[in-house]
Write a protein that holds these residues in place. Sequence first.
Motif, PDB file in Angstrom:
ATOM      1  N   ARG A   1       1.826  -3.535   6.643  1.00  0.00           N
ATOM      2  CA  ARG A   1       1.490  -3.631   5.224  1.00  0.00           C
ATOM      3  C   ARG A   1       0.120  -4.282   5.116  1.00  0.00           C
ATOM      4  O   ARG A   1      -0.068  -5.392   5.624  1.00  0.00           O
ATOM      5  CB  ARG A   1       2.518  -4.470   4.481  1.00  0.00           C
ATOM      6  N   VAL A   2      -0.819  -3.587   4.468  1.00  0.00           N
ATOM      7  CA  VAL A   2      -2.175  -4.122   4.353  1.00  0.00           C
ATOM      8  C   VAL A   2      -2.705  -3.935   2.942  1.00  0.00           C
ATOM      9  O   VAL A   2      -2.220  -3.100   2.181  1.00  0.00           O
ATOM     10  CB  VAL A   2      -3.157  -3.451   5.347  1.00  0.00           C
ATOM     11  N   ARG A   3      -3.722  -4.715   2.635  1.00  0.00           N
ATOM     12  CA  ARG A   3      -4.506  -4.521   1.420  1.00  0.00           C
ATOM     13  C   ARG A   3      -5.934  -4.227   1.837  1.00  0.00           C
ATOM     14  O   ARG A   3      -6.550  -5.008   2.560  1.00  0.00           O
ATOM     15  CB  ARG A   3      -4.466  -5.744   0.520  1.00  0.00           C
ATOM     16  N   GLN A   4      -6.446  -3.080   1.384  1.00  0.00           N
ATOM     17  CA  GLN A   4      -7.844  -2.698   1.614  1.00  0.00           C
ATOM     18  C   GLN A   4      -8.604  -3.033   0.344  1.00  0.00           C
ATOM     19  O   GLN A   4      -8.324  -2.486  -0.723  1.00  0.00           O
ATOM     20  CB  GLN A   4      -7.945  -1.205   1.904  1.00  0.00           C
ATOM     21  N   THR A   5      -9.555  -3.960   0.438  1.00  0.00           N
ATOM     22  CA  THR A   5     -10.353  -4.345  -0.723  1.00  0.00           C
ATOM     23  C   THR A   5     -11.791  -3.907  -0.523  1.00  0.00           C
ATOM     24  O   THR A   5     -12.277  -3.813   0.605  1.00  0.00           O
ATOM     25  CB  THR A   5     -10.299  -5.874  -0.955  1.00  0.00           C
ATOM     26  N   SER A   6     -12.451  -3.638  -1.627  1.00  0.00           N
ATOM     27  CA  SER A   6     -13.858  -3.255  -1.571  1.00  0.00           C
ATOM     28  C   SER A   6     -14.557  -3.793  -2.806  1.00  0.00           C
ATOM     29  O   SER A   6     -13.949  -4.472  -3.626  1.00  0.00           O
ATOM     30  CB  SER A   6     -14.000  -1.732  -1.489  1.00  0.00           C
ATOM     31  N   ASN A   7     -15.831  -3.424  -2.953  1.00  0.00           N
ATOM     32  CA  ASN A   7     -16.582  -3.873  -4.118  1.00  0.00           C
ATOM     33  C   ASN A   7     -16.272  -3.010  -5.339  1.00  0.00           C
ATOM     34  O   ASN A   7     -16.895  -3.166  -6.367  1.00  0.00           O
ATOM     35  CB  ASN A   7     -18.083  -3.941  -3.827  1.00  0.00           C
ATOM     36  N   SER A   8     -15.302  -2.106  -5.241  1.00  0.00           N
ATOM     37  CA  SER A   8     -14.879  -1.335  -6.415  1.00  0.00           C
ATOM     38  C   SER A   8     -13.352  -1.296  -6.461  1.00  0.00           C
ATOM     39  O   SER A   8     -12.741  -2.155  -7.061  1.00  0.00           O
ATOM     40  CB  SER A   8     -15.483   0.068  -6.400  1.00  0.00           C
ATOM     41  N   CYS A   9     -12.732  -0.344  -5.822  1.00  0.00           N
ATOM     42  CA  CYS A   9     -11.281  -0.171  -5.894  1.00  0.00           C
ATOM     43  C   CYS A   9     -10.592  -0.767  -4.670  1.00  0.00           C
ATOM     44  O   CYS A   9     -11.139  -0.760  -3.575  1.00  0.00           O
ATOM     45  CB  CYS A   9     -10.945   1.318  -5.994  1.00  0.00           C
ATOM     46  N   SER A  10      -9.387  -1.246  -4.894  1.00  0.00           N
ATOM     47  CA  SER A  10      -8.590  -1.813  -3.806  1.00  0.00           C
ATOM     48  C   SER A  10      -7.240  -1.110  -3.757  1.00  0.00           C
ATOM     49  O   SER A  10      -6.751  -0.606  -4.772  1.00  0.00           O
ATOM     50  CB  SER A  10      -8.394  -3.310  -4.019  1.00  0.00           C
ATOM     51  N   TYR A  11      -6.661  -1.095  -2.547  1.00  0.00           N
ATOM     52  CA  TYR A  11      -5.417  -0.354  -2.325  1.00  0.00           C
ATOM     53  C   TYR A  11      -4.480  -1.137  -1.425  1.00  0.00           C
ATOM     54  O   TYR A  11      -4.913  -1.876  -0.554  1.00  0.00           O
ATOM     55  CB  TYR A  11      -5.720   0.998  -1.652  1.00  0.00           C
ATOM     56  N   ASP A  12      -3.170  -0.920  -1.637  1.00  0.00           N
ATOM     57  CA  ASP A  12      -2.150  -1.410  -0.729  1.00  0.00           C
ATOM     58  C   ASP A  12      -1.635  -0.217   0.061  1.00  0.00           C
ATOM     59  O   ASP A  12      -1.258   0.812  -0.528  1.00  0.00           O
ATOM     60  CB  ASP A  12      -0.983  -2.061  -1.485  1.00  0.00           C
ATOM     61  N   PHE A  13      -1.624  -0.330   1.383  1.00  0.00           N
ATOM     62  CA  PHE A  13      -1.143   0.744   2.253  1.00  0.00           C
ATOM     63  C   PHE A  13       0.027   0.229   3.089  1.00  0.00           C
ATOM     64  O   PHE A  13       0.027  -0.934   3.512  1.00  0.00           O
ATOM     65  CB  PHE A  13      -2.228   1.226   3.212  1.00  0.00           C
ATOM     66  N   VAL A  14       0.975   1.126   3.344  1.00  0.00           N
ATOM     67  CA  VAL A  14       2.087   0.811   4.234  1.00  0.00           C
ATOM     68  C   VAL A  14       2.182   1.953   5.245  1.00  0.00           C
ATOM     69  O   VAL A  14       2.194   3.126   4.863  1.00  0.00           O
ATOM     70  CB  VAL A  14       3.426   0.669   3.472  1.00  0.00           C
ATOM     71  N   TRP A  15       2.221   1.576   6.521  1.00  0.00           N
ATOM     72  CA  TRP A  15       2.404   2.524   7.614  1.00  0.00           C
ATOM     73  C   TRP A  15       3.698   2.155   8.337  1.00  0.00           C
ATOM     74  O   TRP A  15       4.071   0.980   8.389  1.00  0.00           O
ATOM     75  CB  TRP A  15       1.276   2.443   8.635  1.00  0.00           C
ATOM     76  N   GLN A  16       4.340   3.146   8.944  1.00  0.00           N
ATOM     77  CA  GLN A  16       5.537   2.912   9.749  1.00  0.00           C
ATOM     78  C   GLN A  16       5.346   3.516  11.124  1.00  0.00           C
ATOM     79  O   GLN A  16       4.888   4.649  11.245  1.00  0.00           O
ATOM     80  CB  GLN A  16       6.759   3.541   9.073  1.00  0.00           C
ATOM     81  N   LYS A  17       5.717   2.772  12.161  1.00  0.00           N
ATOM     82  CA  LYS A  17       5.580   3.233  13.549  1.00  0.00           C
ATOM     83  C   LYS A  17       6.643   4.277  13.846  1.00  0.00           C
ATOM     84  O   LYS A  17       7.749   4.220  13.387  1.00  0.00           O
ATOM     85  CB  LYS A  17       5.724   2.045  14.496  1.00  0.00           C
TER      86      LYS A  17
END
Length: 139
Positions: A123-139
Amino acid sequence: MQKSTGWLLIVGWLSLFAAAANAQTPSGFDGTYRVVSATNVNATYMDRNGRMGPCPNRKPGPLHIANGQARYTNATGYKLRGAVGPQGALTMGLVAPSNSNNAGSQPLNLSVNGQIDSTGTARVRQTSNSCSYDFVWQK
């Protein structure tokens, strides 16, 4: 001769530390993780000229982890790279120059922070100088 021996000793110690670091690599997290969710954190953003724009839905590529090194390609094609700590802490980033074709653009600065749990869920949060997103990956 003493200088040669001294350098060999230093190189030997550095090799020993490198081998110890490799032995502690969190290999339990190695593998390919598929995206299971991608969520916008913010609906809109403000550009440098004060104009508001919508944050588009984004879905990243698979997350790949090998020998404690993580990477994925975001929806716009940028390749993010980083590291996985021994407890599953995931830290990644990217800084790219501004788009010279767009006078209002600014350098792209992406930061990714998150955690991989014992079930193989990242579970991660990708932040930037505009839009941000939460991503979830499963192995």
